[in-house]
Design a protein around this motif. Structure first.
Motif, PDB file in Angstrom:
ATOM      1  N   LYS A  73       3.299 -42.777  22.289  1.00 23.30           N
ATOM      2  CA  LYS A  73       2.348 -41.668  22.155  1.00 23.30           C
ATOM      3  C   LYS A  73       3.017 -40.289  22.223  1.00 23.30           C
ATOM      4  O   LYS A  73       2.359 -39.290  22.459  1.00 23.30           O
ATOM      5  CB  LYS A  73       1.208 -41.779  23.167  1.00 23.30           C
ATOM      6  N   TRP A  74       4.331 -40.261  22.010  1.00 22.98           N
ATOM      7  CA  TRP A  74       5.019 -38.967  21.939  1.00 22.98           C
ATOM      8  C   TRP A  74       4.777 -38.327  20.577  1.00 22.98           C
ATOM      9  O   TRP A  74       4.952 -37.143  20.412  1.00 22.98           O
ATOM     10  CB  TRP A  74       6.510 -39.144  22.182  1.00 22.98           C
ATOM     11  N   MET A  75       4.398 -39.147  19.605  1.00 23.56           N
ATOM     12  CA  MET A  75       4.077 -38.635  18.271  1.00 23.56           C
ATOM     13  C   MET A  75       2.704 -39.179  17.895  1.00 23.56           C
ATOM     14  O   MET A  75       2.423 -40.366  18.084  1.00 23.56           O
ATOM     15  CB  MET A  75       5.123 -39.073  17.239  1.00 23.56           C
ATOM     16  N   LYS A  76       1.867 -38.299  17.381  1.00 29.27           N
ATOM     17  CA  LYS A  76       0.548 -38.726  16.908  1.00 29.27           C
ATOM     18  C   LYS A  76       0.698 -39.371  15.541  1.00 29.27           C
ATOM     19  O   LYS A  76       1.690 -39.154  14.846  1.00 29.27           O
ATOM     20  CB  LYS A  76      -0.384 -37.524  16.846  1.00 29.27           C
ATOM     21  N   SER A  77      -0.290 -40.131  15.130  1.00 33.33           N
ATOM     22  CA  SER A  77      -0.206 -40.859  13.860  1.00 33.33           C
ATOM     23  C   SER A  77       0.005 -39.934  12.666  1.00 33.33           C
ATOM     24  O   SER A  77       0.588 -40.331  11.667  1.00 33.33           O
ATOM     25  CB  SER A  77      -1.445 -41.731  13.656  1.00 33.33           C
ATOM     26  N   GLY A  78      -0.450 -38.687  12.771  1.00 33.27           N
ATOM     27  CA  GLY A  78      -0.242 -37.718  11.697  1.00 33.27           C
ATOM     28  C   GLY A  78       1.139 -37.091  11.698  1.00 33.27           C
ATOM     29  O   GLY A  78       1.476 -36.324  10.800  1.00 33.27           O
ATOM     30  N   GLY A  79       1.942 -37.414  12.714  1.00 33.14           N
ATOM     31  CA  GLY A  79       3.315 -36.930  12.763  1.00 33.14           C
ATOM     32  C   GLY A  79       3.548 -35.756  13.701  1.00 33.14           C
ATOM     33  O   GLY A  79       4.687 -35.304  13.849  1.00 33.14           O
ATOM     34  N   GLU A  80       2.504 -35.278  14.379  1.00 36.46           N
ATOM     35  CA  GLU A  80       2.689 -34.165  15.308  1.00 36.46           C
ATOM     36  C   GLU A  80       3.310 -34.695  16.597  1.00 36.46           C
ATOM     37  O   GLU A  80       2.827 -35.671  17.168  1.00 36.46           O
ATOM     38  CB  GLU A  80       1.356 -33.486  15.657  1.00 36.46           C
ATOM     39  N   ILE A  81       4.351 -34.047  17.048  1.00 39.42           N
ATOM     40  CA  ILE A  81       4.940 -34.410  18.336  1.00 39.42           C
ATOM     41  C   ILE A  81       4.042 -33.815  19.417  1.00 39.42           C
ATOM     42  O   ILE A  81       3.720 -32.638  19.393  1.00 39.42           O
ATOM     43  CB  ILE A  81       6.392 -33.920  18.443  1.00 39.42           C
ATOM     44  N   ASP A  82       3.637 -34.636  20.359  1.00 37.86           N
ATOM     45  CA  ASP A  82       2.681 -34.231  21.391  1.00 37.86           C
ATOM     46  C   ASP A  82       3.429 -33.723  22.628  1.00 37.86           C
ATOM     47  O   ASP A  82       3.569 -34.423  23.628  1.00 37.86           O
ATOM     48  CB  ASP A  82       1.765 -35.398  21.740  1.00 37.86           C
ATOM     49  N   TYR A  83       3.897 -32.485  22.541  1.00 35.61           N
ATOM     50  CA  TYR A  83       4.687 -31.894  23.620  1.00 35.61           C
ATOM     51  C   TYR A  83       3.903 -31.832  24.927  1.00 35.61           C
ATOM     52  O   TYR A  83       4.480 -32.037  25.999  1.00 35.61           O
ATOM     53  CB  TYR A  83       5.179 -30.503  23.215  1.00 35.61           C
ATOM     54  N   ASP A  84       2.609 -31.561  24.853  1.00 35.75           N
ATOM     55  CA  ASP A  84       1.794 -31.505  26.074  1.00 35.75           C
ATOM     56  C   ASP A  84       1.764 -32.865  26.770  1.00 35.75           C
ATOM     57  O   ASP A  84       1.907 -32.957  27.991  1.00 35.75           O
ATOM     58  CB  ASP A  84       0.365 -31.047  25.765  1.00 35.75           C
ATOM     59  N   PHE A  85       1.585 -33.910  25.992  1.00 36.95           N
ATOM     60  CA  PHE A  85       1.575 -35.263  26.556  1.00 36.95           C
ATOM     61  C   PHE A  85       2.917 -35.580  27.204  1.00 36.95           C
ATOM     62  O   PHE A  85       2.980 -36.115  28.311  1.00 36.95           O
ATOM     63  CB  PHE A  85       1.251 -36.291  25.468  1.00 36.95           C
ATOM     64  N   ILE A  86       3.992 -35.244  26.507  1.00 36.09           N
ATOM     65  CA  ILE A  86       5.336 -35.510  27.035  1.00 36.09           C
ATOM     66  C   ILE A  86       5.511 -34.821  28.386  1.00 36.09           C
ATOM     67  O   ILE A  86       5.979 -35.436  29.347  1.00 36.09           O
ATOM     68  CB  ILE A  86       6.417 -35.036  26.042  1.00 36.09           C
ATOM     69  N   GLU A  87       5.110 -33.577  28.465  1.00 39.67           N
ATOM     70  CA  GLU A  87       5.263 -32.822  29.712  1.00 39.67           C
ATOM     71  C   GLU A  87       4.427 -33.418  30.837  1.00 39.67           C
ATOM     72  O   GLU A  87       4.909 -33.563  31.966  1.00 39.67           O
ATOM     73  CB  GLU A  87       4.864 -31.365  29.498  1.00 39.67           C
ATOM     74  N   GLN A  89       3.361 -36.436  31.232  1.00 42.48           N
ATOM     75  CA  GLN A  89       3.723 -37.803  31.585  1.00 42.48           C
ATOM     76  C   GLN A  89       5.158 -37.936  32.075  1.00 42.48           C
ATOM     77  O   GLN A  89       5.635 -39.044  32.286  1.00 42.48           O
ATOM     78  CB  GLN A  89       3.512 -38.723  30.381  1.00 42.48           C
ATOM     79  N   ALA A  90       5.847 -36.834  32.254  1.00 38.87           N
ATOM     80  CA  ALA A  90       7.263 -36.875  32.637  1.00 38.87           C
ATOM     81  C   ALA A  90       7.469 -37.609  33.955  1.00 38.87           C
ATOM     82  O   ALA A  90       6.792 -37.338  34.939  1.00 38.87           O
ATOM     83  CB  ALA A  90       7.814 -35.460  32.726  1.00 38.87           C
ATOM     84  N   TYR A  91       8.384 -38.521  33.953  1.00 36.74           N
ATOM     85  CA  TYR A  91       8.784 -39.259  35.146  1.00 36.74           C
ATOM     86  C   TYR A  91       9.352 -38.244  36.138  1.00 36.74           C
ATOM     87  O   TYR A  91      10.281 -37.495  35.812  1.00 36.74           O
ATOM     88  CB  TYR A  91       9.831 -40.298  34.737  1.00 36.74           C
ATOM     89  N   PRO A  92       8.809 -38.138  37.353  1.00 32.61           N
ATOM     90  CA  PRO A  92       9.154 -37.058  38.286  1.00 32.61           C
ATOM     91  C   PRO A  92      10.651 -36.865  38.540  1.00 32.61           C
ATOM     92  O   PRO A  92      11.121 -35.738  38.634  1.00 32.61           O
ATOM     93  CB  PRO A  92       8.431 -37.449  39.583  1.00 32.61           C
ATOM     94  N   GLU A  93      11.401 -37.956  38.615  1.00 30.47           N
ATOM     95  CA  GLU A  93      12.823 -37.838  38.927  1.00 30.47           C
ATOM     96  C   GLU A  93      13.643 -37.215  37.805  1.00 30.47           C
ATOM     97  O   GLU A  93      14.775 -36.810  38.034  1.00 30.47           O
ATOM     98  CB  GLU A  93      13.394 -39.197  39.310  1.00 30.47           C
ATOM     99  N   VAL A  94      13.094 -37.163  36.609  1.00 33.18           N
ATOM    100  CA  VAL A  94      13.845 -36.585  35.484  1.00 33.18           C
ATOM    101  C   VAL A  94      13.098 -35.449  34.814  1.00 33.18           C
ATOM    102  O   VAL A  94      13.519 -34.953  33.773  1.00 33.18           O
ATOM    103  CB  VAL A  94      14.191 -37.671  34.438  1.00 33.18           C
TER     104      VAL A  94
END
Length: 136
Positions: A73-87, A89-94
């Protein structure tokens, strides 16, 4: 919960072979399943994956990256990178490592298709932090 955690968290979490971060078993299992799924979808082998060089724009490996990005889910089906989602969902240690690299990759070349766009994003993440980048 872990199904929404993305593969690139692992790229930065694992860093090098001497990584100190240990992922929760559920997250490691999710990543292993994602890796297997995308290898199968792309008709790739473990050897193809293990010997891949990020500087090589191999079509099958670029589409493997697309599979990882869509499934995580880092990229939507239309090809948009979902930067908000990435941020979010970030694993706390990294998180700090991830966001530092991510901020350098908010503008990438679109590419001819979603496979190439996924490659361009991954290549950017590699160039942003080659020490901590790891190919899932």
């Amino acid at each position: 919960m872990f199904k929404s955690v993305s593969f690139l968290l692992l790229i930065l979490a694992l860093g090098s072979l001497d990584a100190k971060i240990t992922l929760p078993p559920e997250l490691q299992e999710y990543v292993d399943d994602l890796h297997k799924l995308c290898l199968e979808k792309g008709g790739l082998t473990e050897n193809d994956h293990q010997t891949y060089n990020i500087n090589d724009k191999n079509e099958k490996m670029m589409c493997y990256m697309k599979c990882l990005m869509l499934e995580s889910k880092w990229m939507k089906s239309g090809g948009e990178i979902d930067y908000d989602f990435i941020e979010t969902q970030a694993y706390p240690e990294v998180r700090d490592l991830l966001l530092s690299a991510l901020n350098k990759c908010r503008t990438i070349e679109e590419g001819a298709d979603l496979c190439e766009k996924s490659y361009n994003f991954n290549k950017c993440m590699y160039e942003a932090d080659p020490v901590n980048w790891f190919f899932v």
